[in-house]
Design an enzyme around this catalytic site. Structure first.
Site, short mmCIF file in Angstrom:
data_model
loop_
_atom_site.label_atom_id
_atom_site.label_comp_id
_atom_site.label_asym_id
_atom_site.label_seq_id
_atom_site.Cartn_x
_atom_site.Cartn_y
_atom_site.Cartn_z
N SER A 1 0.80 -1.21 -0.05
CA SER A 1 -0.05 -0.01 0.02
C SER A 1 0.94 1.43 -0.08
O SER A 1 1.61 1.59 -1.07
CB SER A 1 -0.90 -0.03 1.30
OG SER A 1 -2.01 1.01 1.03
N ASP B 1 -9.05 -6.03 -4.59
CA ASP B 1 -8.04 -4.96 -3.90
C ASP B 1 -8.68 -3.61 -4.25
O ASP B 1 -9.23 -3.25 -5.41
CB ASP B 1 -6.79 -5.24 -4.37
CG ASP B 1 -5.86 -4.91 -3.19
OD1 ASP B 1 -5.90 -3.58 -2.72
OD2 ASP B 1 -4.79 -5.42 -2.90
N HIS C 1 -7.65 -5.48 -0.02
CA HIS C 1 -6.30 -4.91 0.21
C HIS C 1 -5.47 -5.48 1.28
O HIS C 1 -4.39 -5.49 1.00
CB HIS C 1 -6.57 -3.57 0.56
CG HIS C 1 -5.43 -2.63 0.31
ND1 HIS C 1 -4.77 -2.23 -0.86
CD2 HIS C 1 -5.15 -1.51 1.28
CE1 HIS C 1 -3.92 -1.37 -0.56
NE2 HIS C 1 -3.84 -0.96 0.78
#
Length: 317
Positions: free
Chosen positions: A123, A261, A288
């Site tokens: 991320s 995601d 995610h």
């Protein structure tokens, strides 16, 4: 000449081995501007170390405990960025600039004397990994971008696409919250919960026996740099964009993302094509939180990628 070359090769190989064989399981703190960062080294494998940068901003490294089995092949190094987790807490906005996060990584690399290693980000941590590579490429043998974020504009467009698949009532709550800037309303917060359940961690968040110390995230940092939710960016990263720098990566790179995601597979596949030596994979059934939704496949992608590199280039081991 052949004997001389062979001798140099053997010496270089021994130096490479010695450079990371001394990286024993340990934990500690490293001084950085503004405080100290906490780190931990896990695993006794003989492969090159894997350094992990977590998401947020303001998140923690706790989810990386799900990767401990990678330590059978190589040491994994996790740390909490300054301000969150087990590192020094702060709300000093002067420290909340991307270059300061890059220097935290550099301080850890220097502290552990990492001459050769792999770099992994998740991320926001992928943006940090990219920023670090762009400034300090020395010693990085490969990069893994897990559920990557490189551009707020692209992230927002993907979020809008995902929001459009949710019930109309949820879409309206999000639109109303962004229009009125009331991000604390019950409707907006409920919409955030629905979004997270569909595209964040879809299943039960996993725990780990390694995770024994309270290590809270820092909501102040998240809000200041990013915003109130994953789909609303109001902070200092609002105009962040590093996509143009992906083409400058010259080491093997793995792009992976969850099937559901926030970092949408179609987008990540497109981004992967900007890196010359890249591979792309989708982690089935995952949002995610890939290491929670499908830990086994997440690990398989990472381990297989690194093992293939070391099989092809054994001197790097």
């Amino acid at each position: 000449m052949f004997l001389k070359t062979l001798h140099l090769t053997i010496v270089f190989t021994l130096l490479c081995i010695n450079s990371f064989s001394q990286l024993t399981e340990q934990e500690g703190y490293v001084p950085v501007t503004g405080g100290k960062i906490w780190y931990r080294v896990i695993g006794k494998g003989k492969g090159l170390p894997l350094l992990l940068t977590h998401g947020g901003p303001g998140g923690t490294s706790r989810s990386f405990y799900q990767f401990v089995s990678i330590g059978n092949d190589r040491p994994i190094i996790l740390f909490d960025q300054l301000g969150s987790g087990r590192s020094g807490y702060h709300t000093d906005t002067s420290l909340l600039k991307v270059p300061f996060f890059v220097e935290q990584v550099k301080a850890l690399v220097d502290h552990l004397s990492l001459d050769s290693f792999y770099l992994h980000g998740h991320s926001w941590g992928t943006a940090l990994a990219l920023e670090y590579y762009l400034k300090y490429p020395q010693g990085i043998k490969a990069i893994i971008f897990n559920s990557p974020y490189f551009s707020t504009e692209v992230w927002k467009k993907d979020a809008d696409t995902l929001i459009s698949t949710l019930p109309v009532s949820i879409q309206k709550a999000i639109a109303d919250g962004e229009r009125t800037r009331d991000f604390n309303s019950e409707a907006y917060q409920n919409a955030n919960t629905v979004f997270a359940k569909n595209f964040g961690v879809r299943n039960t968040r996993l725990t780990s026996p390694w995770d024994t110390v309270t290590a809270p995230s820092n909501g102040f940092i998240y809000n200041y740099m990013w915003g109130p939710t994953e789909f609303t960016a109001t902070g200092t990263l609002k105009n962040y964009d590093r996509i143009g720098s992906l083409s400058s990566i010259t080491v093997p790179t793995l792009f992976i993302t969850g099937e559901y995601d926030e970092a949408r597979p179609a987008t990540v596949a497109r981004l992967s094509k900007l890196v010359k030596q890249s591979q792309f994979g989708i982690i089935k059934g995952a949002g995610h939180g890939t290491m929670h939704d499908n830990r086994a496949e997440n690990i398989r992608f990472i381990a297989s990628f690194l093992q293939s590199l070391e099989k092809t280039n054994p001197i790097s081991k």
